[in-house]
Structures are given as C-alpha cells and as structure tokens.
Design a protein around this motif. Structure first.
Motif, short mmCIF file in Angstrom:
data_model
loop_
_atom_site.label_atom_id
_atom_site.label_comp_id
_atom_site.label_asym_id
_atom_site.label_seq_id
_atom_site.Cartn_x
_atom_site.Cartn_y
_atom_site.Cartn_z
N THR B 41 0.83 -1.19 0.05
CA THR B 41 -0.03 -0.25 0.19
C THR B 41 0.76 1.13 0.06
O THR B 41 0.77 2.17 -0.82
CB THR B 41 -0.99 0.00 1.18
N GLU B 81 -7.08 0.65 -0.93
CA GLU B 81 -7.23 -0.37 -0.18
C GLU B 81 -8.77 -0.35 0.35
O GLU B 81 -9.02 0.80 0.96
CB GLU B 81 -6.48 -0.64 0.88
N ASP B 157 -5.51 -1.52 -5.01
CA ASP B 157 -5.12 -2.10 -3.93
C ASP B 157 -6.04 -2.96 -3.43
O ASP B 157 -7.19 -2.71 -2.91
CB ASP B 157 -4.66 -1.11 -2.96
N GLU B 158 -5.52 -4.36 -3.77
CA GLU B 158 -6.39 -5.38 -3.16
C GLU B 158 -8.02 -5.17 -3.77
O GLU B 158 -8.89 -5.13 -3.00
CB GLU B 158 -6.55 -5.62 -1.64
#
Ligand SMILES: Nc1ncnc2c1ncn2[C@@H]1O[C@H](COP(=O)(O)OP(=O)(O)OP(=O)(O)O)[C@@H](O)[C@H]1O
Ligand SMILES: [Mg+2]
Lengths: 238, 331
Positions: B41, B81, B157-158
């Motif tokens: 991140t 995220e 991010d994810e």
C-alpha cells in the motif's frame, strides 16, 4: 476553477444530504429569534443590535459544528486518499470546502432576513446599519469558518476538531475584549486589539465599513486556509 | 510507464519501503504480492502521489511523482485499499463528481459514466446511495471511479478483497481485459488470482522487493527446493543411510514412521521427474518395498513462502500448511 466548483458542489450538497444543514439552520434561527424577541419584549424596541451583538458568541459554537467534518471525516473514512490522488491541487480542495461552508452560512443568513423584515414591520430601523451588520456577520463568519476548517485538518476526530475550533476562535475572540485588553501589557495592546475577532466586527456594526476591517477578515481567512492546505499536504511526509 | 528507483519511505521508526526498484510497461498486468505490512500500500501511495518518498525516485507515465504530481494523477486510476467512498452520495452522483474533477468534457460525461456502470456491473444499484451498498458493490463503485477517465495506468490495492467468487472472477477478467492495453498494477493476497491474471509477479517482503518476474521465472528460482515424497516399508535406521548414499540426493529428511512404514522428503540436484525416476530405480535395485513416490510441483505458495519467510519449507508443520492451501485451491 472547475475543480473548486466541483468540490464546492459536492460539499454543499453533502450538507443538505445529511441533517447537518437543517439542524444548523433551524437552531440558528430559533436561537437568534429568541434573542431578538426577548430584547423586543423587554425593552420594547424593534432593533437588531442585540441580535448582531451576540453573533460572535453564537458563532463560537455553531460554526465549528459546521466545519468539524470537512476534513476530519475524509481522513477518518479514507476518502481523502481518493480525493488527494485526483488531479486537484490541495488548495483547490481547501477553497472548495471553505466556500461550501460559507454557502451554508449565507443560506442561513438569508433565512434570518425574516428578523430585519419583522423590525421594519414593527418599527423604524436604520437600514444602513442592518446592511452593514449582515456584511460584518458574513465576514466574521468567514473567519470563524476558516479557523474551524483548519481545526478539522489537523485531526481525524470530529469531536476534537469541534473543540479545537471552539478553543481557537475563543482565544482569538477574547483577546480583543475589553476585559482582556485592560490587563494586557501596553506593548501588546495594539496587537491584541487589532487581532481580536470581534473588534472589527463591532466597528462595522457602527455603520461604517472601513477597508481595513475587510482586509483584516480576508487576511484571517486567507491565513487559515493556507494553514489548512499546508496541514493537508503534510500527510505526505509523515 | 512506471519506473521506480531505490524508493524508500519510513513512518517514524518503521521502514515501510526499502530501496524498491522495478519497471512496468503498458500491456502488463503486474501482481504485487507480499505478507501483511510488507509495504504494498505504501508503494502504491507513493506512485499515486498521495505520499512522498524519503529517498529515491519514480516516474509514472513519463512524469516524475515529485515534480509533476498532477500529470501523474491524470494518467492513473487508483483504487485504494478497502475502497473508501462517500456513504451519503448516490452512485451516479458520485460518478458524476468524479467525471467532473477528472476533467472529462461535459459532452462525454454521460457516455463515460454509462460505460463504467456497464463495465463494473452497476446497473442494478444506480438508484442507491453508496452507504446502502454491500461491500462487493462498493468495491465495484471504487473500481468504476478508477476507470472513469480511461487511464493508461491502473493501480488497484486489493481490488478483489471482500468479493464473492462470481464477482472475483468478473473482476479478474476485467483486469485481464484492461491489461491488454493498459498497465495494471494490483495487489492481492489471493495467490491463485496472481497466477490467473498476471503477466508478471512482483513480490515484496519487509519493504524490499524479493522477487520480480514471470511465474515461470520464479519457479525456476526455487527449483532446487522441489521435494520428492517417498514412503518405504522398513525402518529408519536401515533406509536413511542408503538414501543418503544415492547419487544426486542433496537432502533427506525423515517425516514420520508409522506401522513399519517410513516417510521422507527428499531434495535432489536434478529436476522434477528425472529425480523421481532415479529414486524409483534405486528402490528397484535395493528391493525396497516402495509404498509411495511423488514429486511435489512448485506453485506460488511455495514461492511465496520461499521468498517471504526464508523457511525452505522442510519443517513438517510448514508442509502441512502448504498442503491444506493446495486442497482449498482445488475446490
Ligand atoms: N499511516 C501509517 N503510520 C505508521 N505506520 C504505517 C502507516 N501505514 C503503514 N504503516 C506501516 O508501514 C508498513 C507497510 O505497510 P503497508 O500498509 O504498506 O503494508 P501492505 O503491504 O499494504 O500490507 P497489507 O497486506 O496488510 O495491506 C507496516 O509496517 C505498517 O505498519
Ligand atoms: Mg495494504
């Protein structure tokens, strides 16, 4: 410019999407009408001096409540991360948010025009002072908003932002009050009496708008918006 | 399109990113993996100009992240995220806002918004406020937001965390589709996802890049750890020395003895089936009663453990974990 407009629209709408705007407007109007009619029934005079005179103290509690969420909330829920990775400059975000809160204040002031209308109906007021009063109110309100916005940029907790906002406004307000001024050393006197948040407002209330008073409020607004933008930017290096 | 050199960033005493360097270009899907707290991140935040690195430099779409952050951001679509969004905004209202701040000309906004609604499957929720959406749909709105200006670079991010299997597959396909022309850099903890979508893997551990290459490259790098499981009827005392004698065997570890049956994990200097057949011949020659012989193929889980834990996974407990994960993967 377009970015500022977009941020302004989003924030202004978000005030009215949530109960904040309605609560703010309702309480503000209820509170100030009560103050107004109290003086009216006690002294029998239809005038706005009581209303305007108390504004610095009413703003002390109302304005930080309007600004507390402006940046603290973005940080808390993480939306700041999307906002600050858009092709927008930090100051555009700050100015957009400030203008949105100012818009809410202006709308509230607009609603409160019912009071001067009542005054005109009930008595024979001096129109000039009422207009000056409103101009002063907006200028001073702008300064409070900028301070409150800054408080919101240095924490992610809205309650802390609220309390910090009140404290900062309170300090800046009382240094211009007579009680404090009497006990300040001579060399500080001119500085305090210049910086006091309410001092210039009182002089505007007398019915003369001096450019120095306007410059004072605009500088306070500019200064705290600058601090807010710096606080937002400081995330990068932490 | 992305060039990163010696990027370093610490939060106070925590060194989050440690001299990270890598390159990525258009048409690549780069899977960014690593354990929790590895620095994924943080790296992404530096690339999107949300944070500033302490040292090193990075250019994104040809622009330096320090000198031209606005140009960098114009070329990047970013999904942070856990997709943080404004709960009190409507889905369409939000996308309109994004289109506006992304400088999409007024005449094209409607078209772009409809396009991302279509791509991300948001038709069913356009009436709703974001706060009313399920996690998966919120994730999709976040994705829609990152695609609205059709950026050449996507940093996600994810993106699939919290999605159900169907949605996960849809998002994966979307990533593959996007990766045909764009550069997609995405992080994930789901390793099969990386194998399914990525043209390249970037592995980070404790702030350092520990592996960078295609899946085949990485398998090659850990080849020496390929293990053969061997189970023979007999006693440990009798068999272990004989195994150690064998040509090419580099490691013999006894796993367990059960009812007169001994199990081993064996590493050899040869590759894959060569090593297995060699062991099989040895068993024939020595007249061992061979119960089981199989070689474990290397997959991303092994690679991940190899690069991130430094454990060469020959402790029994470790291999049990691997096998459990293998089993769940196949479901
Ligand atoms: N805002 C912050 N303040 C202090 N330390 C932080 C902050 N953000 C991250 N860290 C630390 O930096 C390191 C890297 O964190 P980062 O979030 O980049 O990891 P990650 O690879 O994204 O992990 P995950 O897979 O859990 O999302 C961690 O040790 C983390 O504790
Ligand atoms: Mg992370």
């Amino acid at each position: 410019m377009q970015n500022i407009k977009a941020i302004f629209k989003k924030e202004f709408r978000s005030y009215f999407n949530s109960p904040i705007a309605y609560i703010f407007i309702t309480f503000f109007l209820a509170f100030s009408s009560w103050l107004f009619f109290r003086t009216f029934f006690i002294s029998g005079q239809a005038e706005m001096r009581g209303f305007f005179g108390l504004m610095p103290w009413i703003f002390l509690f109302f304005i930080p409540a309007v600004t507390m969420k402006l940046w603290a909330e973005e940080k808390k829920i993480g939306t700041a991360e999307i906002l600050m990775t858009l092709p927008i400059k930090d100051y555009e975000v700050v100015v957009g948010k400030f203008l949105a809160s100012f818009g809410l204040l202006a709308v509230t002031a607009l609603f409160s025009l019912t009071l001067p209308i009542a005054v005109i109906v009930l008595g024979d007021p001096d129109g000039g002072t009422i207009i000056c009063g409103y101009i002063g109110l907006l200028l001073m309100g702008g300064a409070y908003l900028a301070i409150g916005l800054f408080a919101s940029t240095i924490t992610e907790n809205q309650i802390i932002a609220f309390i910090l906002g009140i404290s900062a406004c309170f300090v800046l307000l009382i240094i211009g009050e007579d009680i404090v001024l009497f006990s300040t050393p001579n060399w500080l006197f001119p500085i305090f009496s210049y910086l006091g948040l309410g001092v210039h407002y009182s002089s505007i209330l007398r019915g003369v708008i001096d450019s120095r008073d306007i410059i004072y409020y605009l500088s306070i607004i500019g200064f705290f918006l600058y601090l807010s933008a710096s606080a937002i930017e400081s995330r990068k290096w932490r | 399109m992305i060039e990163v050199r010696e990027l370093t960033k610490s939060y106070g005493p925590t060194l989050a990113v440690d001299r990270v360097s890598f390159d990525a270009k258009a048409g690549e899907v780069v899977g960014f993996i690593g354990p929790n707290g590895a620095g994924k991140t943080t790296t992404m935040r530096i690339l999107t100009c949300y944070l500033t690195a302490d040292a090193g430099n990075a250019t994104v779409a040809g622009y330096d992240v320090l000198e031209n952050p606005i140009d960098v951001r114009k070329n990047v679509g970013y999904l942070p995220e856990s997709a943080p969004l404004y709960a009190d905004m409507g889905v369409v209202e939000y996308l309109k806002f994004m289109a506006e701040v992304r400088d999409i000309p007024k005449s094209q906004r409607k078209e772009r918004i409809n396009k991302v609604i279509d791509i991300c499957g948001l038709e069913g929720v356009i009436q709703k406020d974001i706060g009313e959406l399920s996690k998966g749909y919120r994730q999709r709105v976040g994705l829609a937001q990152s695609l609205i200006h059709d950026p050449p670079i996507l940093i996600l991010d994810e993106p699939t965390s919290g999605l159900d299997p169907t949605q996960t597959i849809e998002i994966r396909n979307l990533i593959i589709e996007m990766g045909k022309e764009k550069l997609v850099l995405f992080s994930t903890h789901i390793l099969p996802e990386v194998a399914a979508t990525c043209s390249r893997i970037l592995m980070i551990n404790q702030g350092k890049i520990v592996a960078n290459g295609t899946l085949e490259d990485l398998i090659e790098q850990v080849r020496s750890e390929e293990k053969i499981h061997l189970t023979i009827r007999g006693t440990e005392e009798e068999i272990t020395p004989q195994l150690r004698e064998l040509d090419g065997v580099t490691g013999v570890s006894h796993v367990k003895t059960d009812n007169g049956v001994v199990s081993y994990e064996i590493t050899t200097s040869q590759e894959g089936y060569d090593a297995s057949s060699k062991l099989f011949h040895a068993a024939q020659q020595n007249r061992w009663d061979l119960v089981e012989l199989h070689h474990e193929t290397i997959d991303l889980e092994n690679i991940f453990l190899h690069f991130t834990t430094g454990i060469s996974s020959d402790t029994p407990s470790n291999s049990i974990i691997i096998e459990e994960k293998d089993a769940s993967e196949e479901e």
